[in-house]
Every structure is written in structure tokens, then in C-alpha cells.
Design a protein around this motif. Structure first.
Motif, short mmCIF file in Angstrom:
data_model
loop_
_atom_site.label_atom_id
_atom_site.label_comp_id
_atom_site.label_asym_id
_atom_site.label_seq_id
_atom_site.Cartn_x
_atom_site.Cartn_y
_atom_site.Cartn_z
N LEU A 143 19.36 11.94 -19.38
CA LEU A 143 19.41 11.62 -20.82
C LEU A 143 18.98 10.19 -21.10
O LEU A 143 18.88 9.78 -22.26
CB LEU A 143 20.83 11.85 -21.36
N LEU A 144 18.78 9.41 -20.05
CA LEU A 144 18.30 8.04 -20.23
C LEU A 144 16.79 7.96 -20.02
O LEU A 144 16.18 6.91 -20.17
CB LEU A 144 18.99 7.09 -19.25
N HIS A 145 16.19 9.11 -19.63
CA HIS A 145 14.75 9.12 -19.35
C HIS A 145 14.01 10.03 -20.33
O HIS A 145 13.62 9.59 -21.38
CB HIS A 145 14.51 9.53 -17.89
N TYR A 146 13.92 11.32 -20.01
CA TYR A 146 13.06 12.18 -20.84
C TYR A 146 13.82 12.85 -21.99
O TYR A 146 13.23 13.60 -22.76
CB TYR A 146 12.37 13.26 -19.97
N LYS A 147 15.12 12.55 -22.12
CA LYS A 147 15.90 13.13 -23.22
C LYS A 147 16.71 12.03 -23.91
O LYS A 147 17.90 12.18 -24.18
CB LYS A 147 16.84 14.22 -22.68
#
Ligand SMILES: Cc1cc2nc3c(=O)[nH]c(=O)nc-3n(C[C@H](O)[C@H](O)[C@H](O)COP(=O)(O)O)c2cc1C
Length: 169
Positions: free
Chosen positions: A93-97
Motif C-alpha cells: 500500500l506504500l507502493h502501487y496502491k
């Protein structure tokens, strides 16, 4: 709509962690997610498991609930591996979401641990508190539950602590 979800992270769907949750949820006021029934892979730097159950589960949790209560047995002085894998995946959730991850801000986190005895070691709660802090969530408390010698029942003291924890939510 129910606003609190208990996220069960045990290697046994109907073991001691389930007993603790069943006690707390005697009036059926919480929803329960059993991570053992989900297909959630280890964190992967290449996000090769982005199509497993983690993202749909988080979309549902974030949409439906304001308070997330993690329930874990003590395994080797720490949270269960099942729950740790779930926490590692919060990194998705800290990268692609990122937009999904941001929606955790302002939600509440609490934690219920259990083991055979009332001897939770210092530091057990730290990863929960620090993760909540990092994610912008409010850490609203925790409780430890333990069992009678044959592990068949919660002790009366643990039940009282669980009652007080529930009132504090
Ligand atoms: C892999 C494993 C590791 C454990 N490590 C600990 C421990 O470090 N300290 C402790 O007090 N109990 C430990 N226990 C006992 C469990 O915390 C206890 O039996 C708990 O209530 C089990 O919950 P469950 O039925 O949901 O797995 C361990 C149990 C297992 C299976």
C-alpha cells in the motif's frame, strides 16, 4: 454497517485465538476476518503476488471499517507468522496502491494477544504501536488473554481484562 473488524492471525482457525475472539464477540457485534482462509503471499519486491487475496481484502476492510483489531497468538515471543506476513504486505500500500494506503489514516488499531499464561514479554506490542504510528492510525489499546492449565478455558482474570478492553473501544 459494522464499524469494527477483528483480523484473526492464527495457524488454527478454531484454536485459542478463536476462543478469545468468540468470547469478545459473544453479542456478534464485530465482523471477523480469518487470515488462515486467505491466500496472502510474502511481501515481494517485484509485487508478483499482487493478484492474491491481499488487495481485495484491504479494499473491503478500508471501505467498511473504522477500527481494526488484530488478534494473534504469541508464537516465539512475537506475533504469529500469519499476521506478520499480513503486516509485511501493508508495504504494497506504500507502493502501487498508495491511494488505498492513505485511507488507513485516521482509522483505529487495537491488538489482542493470547498465550498459555499471563507472561507477555516487554516489547510485544511495539510493532503494532509503531506500525499504527507510521500509517497515521490511532493505536487505541491492547489486551492479553491466557488460559487455565489445560488450555480449555480463558481464566476469569483474562475474561475481566477482555470485558474492560471491549468497554474501552
Ligand atoms: C509455534 C508456536 C510458538 C509458540 N511460542 C510461544 C511463546 O513464545 N510464548 C508463549 O507463551 N507461548 C507460545 N506458544 C503457545 C501459544 O501462544 C498458545 O498456545 C496460544 O494460545 C495458541 O493460540 P492458537 O490456538 O490460536 O494457535 C507457542 C505456540 C506455537 C504453536
Amino acid at each position: 454497517m459494522k464499524k469494527t473488524v477483528i483480523i484473526q492471525g492464527s495457524s488454527k482457525s478454531y484454536g485459542n485465538t478463536h476462543k478469545v475472539i468468540a468470547y469478545l464477540n459473544s453479542n456478534n457485534e464485530f465482523d471477523i476476518v480469518d487470515l488462515k482462509t486467505k491466500n496472502i503471499g510474502f511481501f515481494d519486491y517485484d509485487f508478483n503476488n499482487s493478484n492474491d487475496d491481499f488487495i481485495p481484502l484491504m479494499e473491503e476492510i478500508i471501505a467498511k471499517y473504522d477500527t481494526l483489531i488484530f488478534a494473534t497468538p504469541v508464537y516465539w515471543y512475537s506475533m504469529s507468522g500469519t499476521l506478520k506476513v499480513f503486516f509485511d504486505r501493508l508495504s504494497d500500500l506504500l507502493h502501487y496502491k498508495k491511494e488505498l494506503g492513505r485511507q488507513l489514516r485516521g482509522k483505529n488499531m487495537a491488538m489482542i494477544s493470547n498465550s498459555g499464561a499471563n507472561d507477555l514479554k516487554d516489547g510485544f506490542t511495539m510493532p503494532f504501536k509503531e506500525s499504527a504510528n507510521y500509517l497515521g492510525m490511532n493505536y487505541i489499546g491492547d489486551v492479553h488473554a491466557w488460559f487455565t492449565n489445560d488450555e480449555s478455558n480463558l481464566t476469569e482474570e483474562a475474561k475481566e481484562n477482555l470485558d474492560n478492553f471491549k468497554k474501552s473501544l
